[in-house]
Design a protein around this motif. Structure first.
Motif, PDB file in Angstrom:
ATOM      1  N   ARG A  86      14.831  68.226  72.186  1.00 17.09           N
ATOM      2  CA  ARG A  86      15.377  69.574  72.294  1.00 17.09           C
ATOM      3  C   ARG A  86      16.469  69.561  73.361  1.00 17.09           C
ATOM      4  NH1 ARG A  86      11.822  73.525  76.270  1.00 17.09           N
ATOM      5  NH2 ARG A  86      11.494  72.004  77.937  1.00 17.09           N
ATOM      6  N   LYS A  87      17.217  70.648  73.457  1.00 20.50           N
ATOM      7  CA  LYS A  87      18.139  70.805  74.566  1.00 20.50           C
ATOM      8  C   LYS A  87      17.320  71.113  75.817  1.00 20.50           C
ATOM      9  CE  LYS A  87      21.731  73.875  76.347  1.00 20.50           C
ATOM     10  NZ  LYS A  87      20.861  74.272  77.475  1.00 20.50           N
ATOM     11  N   VAL A  88      17.732  70.572  76.951  1.00 21.51           N
ATOM     12  CA  VAL A  88      17.013  70.851  78.196  1.00 21.51           C
ATOM     13  C   VAL A  88      17.038  72.347  78.478  1.00 21.51           C
ATOM     14  CG1 VAL A  88      17.464  68.585  79.217  1.00 21.51           C
ATOM     15  CG2 VAL A  88      19.082  70.447  79.591  1.00 21.51           C
ATOM     16  N   ALA A  89      16.012  72.818  79.167  1.00 21.90           N
ATOM     17  CA  ALA A  89      15.944  74.235  79.495  1.00 21.90           C
ATOM     18  C   ALA A  89      17.102  74.622  80.416  1.00 21.90           C
ATOM     19  CB  ALA A  89      14.612  74.549  80.163  1.00 21.90           C
ATOM     20  N   GLY A  90      17.566  75.858  80.269  1.00 21.25           N
ATOM     21  CA  GLY A  90      18.642  76.337  81.120  1.00 21.25           C
ATOM     22  C   GLY A  90      20.010  76.136  80.494  1.00 21.25           C
TER      23      GLY A  90
END
Length: 352
Positions: free
Chosen positions: A94-98
């Motif tokens: 996934r895309k990193v959080a933030g």
């Protein structure tokens, strides 16, 4: 440890062949903590780090090992240096959080993914759609596991809603807490098969893990009474060998489900909309107010629900935005590399 039970395959053996003359070994990443890895090998468990040469060669985050990866190692005692990463056949990410534009590697070389959903107040169709996009994109097979049938409400209606958005995907009903219905998971828990558990915090992944292992290997906590939301009880990913001979990877609950890649995941998860779009009058139809739009016609006759179309359009917009951000990042990285190369060349010329 038996490599076959860890998921070793003929394709992996072919990938290892070029290293046969170098007296190197192979292992599978069982745990990761920052830059430290725990590997399972034929010789037992090893603590490992990435070699300096390998780290120097890595250009992208996705080229680094993660849980489930197969790696080539040089071992000394019970420690090892990771020399190479063998090709993956699937990767869940996934895309990193933030706001940062980068990838977070969740688990590699999965055969199946159990998407665990609680049949309590935290049940959410739109979140399930997003998870399915990510699973299809990974290359693994999705299986929806509906947990908490012992306390679930409106189960028949929720099954109908799920079948409308997950055509052809197996749906299994269980109660992990009461060890009910778990035998239905056996087809995907055969020797050498690797399965990951994904889902929000509080859906029962840790309880299911403990039942499949036959002992308490993961801590569990009660969900909040007001909204059935859970707390993070699993804080890291780890590879667990089950008594059945399968390999299980439990993952922490993901509160942010931002896509990283969506080349085929959106099309596969929303295949009925993609099929309808093929009958639109215009190839670049946006399915808004264009004449001859088959998708809008399906909305009008009740074949398609508006919430389903809105979810599809939202994910397509997110996919396009992500591609733009990734292109910008690639351009910035390329510019920085050429700047460093030019600087090095000038310093070399200066001293010659």
């Amino acid at each position: 440890m038996n490599l076959d039970l860890l998921g070793w395959s003929d394709d992996l053996a072919l990938s290892l062949a070029p290293f046969a003359a170098q007296s190197l070994q192979v292992g599978r990443v069982a745990r990761q903590h920052k830059q430290l890895y725990t590997l399972y090998t034929e010789g037992g468990e090893f603590a490992a780090e990435i070699s300096g040469k390998f780290r120097y060669q890595v250009q992208r985050t996705e080229d680094l090992p993660c849980v489930g990866d197969w790696v080539v190692i040089a071992a000394t005692g019970q420690t090892a240096n990771i020399q190479h990463l063998l090709p993956r056949h699937t990767l869940f990410s996934r895309k990193v959080a933030g706001a940062t534009t980068d990838i977070q590697l969740i688990a590699a070389n999965l055969d199946s993914v159990f998407l665990v959903c609680g049949l309590d107040d935290d049940f959410n169709l739109r979140r399930i759609e997003r998870y399915l996009v990510m699973i299809w994109e990974s290359g693994a097979r999705p299986i929806i596991v509906l947990n908490k049938v012992d306390i679930g409400e409106q189960i028949e209606q929720r099954l109908l809603d799920l079948e409308a958005i997950a055509v052809g995907i197996p749906i299994v009903q269980i109660s992990a807490l009461h060890d009910q219905g778990l035998d239905a998971l056996n087809p995907w828990l055969q020797p050498g098969q690797t399965v990951a558990l994904v889902g929000s915090s509080g859906v029962g992944k840790s309880t299911l893990t403990n039942q499949l292992v036959g002992e308490q290997v993961q801590a569990v906590q009660a969900v909040r009474a007001d909204d059935s939301r859970g707390r993070h009880t699993t804080t890291s990913r780890q590879l667990i060998c089950l008594p059945s001979g399968a390999i299980l990877i439990d993952t922490p609950g993901l509160r942010e489900l931002q896509l990283w890649t969506a080349q085929t995941g959106v099309s596969t998860a929303f295949n009925e909309i993609e099929a309808l779009a093929g009958h639109c009058r215009f190839r670049d139809c946006q399915h808004q107010q264009e004449p001859g739009c088959a998708v809008q016609a399906a909305l009008g006759n009740g074949q398609l629900e508006i919430q389903r179309l809105q979810s599809y359009q939202k994910l397509r917009k997110e996919k396009a935005y992500l591609h733009r951000k990734q292109d910008q990042k690639a351009q910035i990285n390329t510019k920085a590399r050429w700047k460093q190369i030019t600087k090095s060349m000038r310093q070399r010329d200066k001293w010659q």
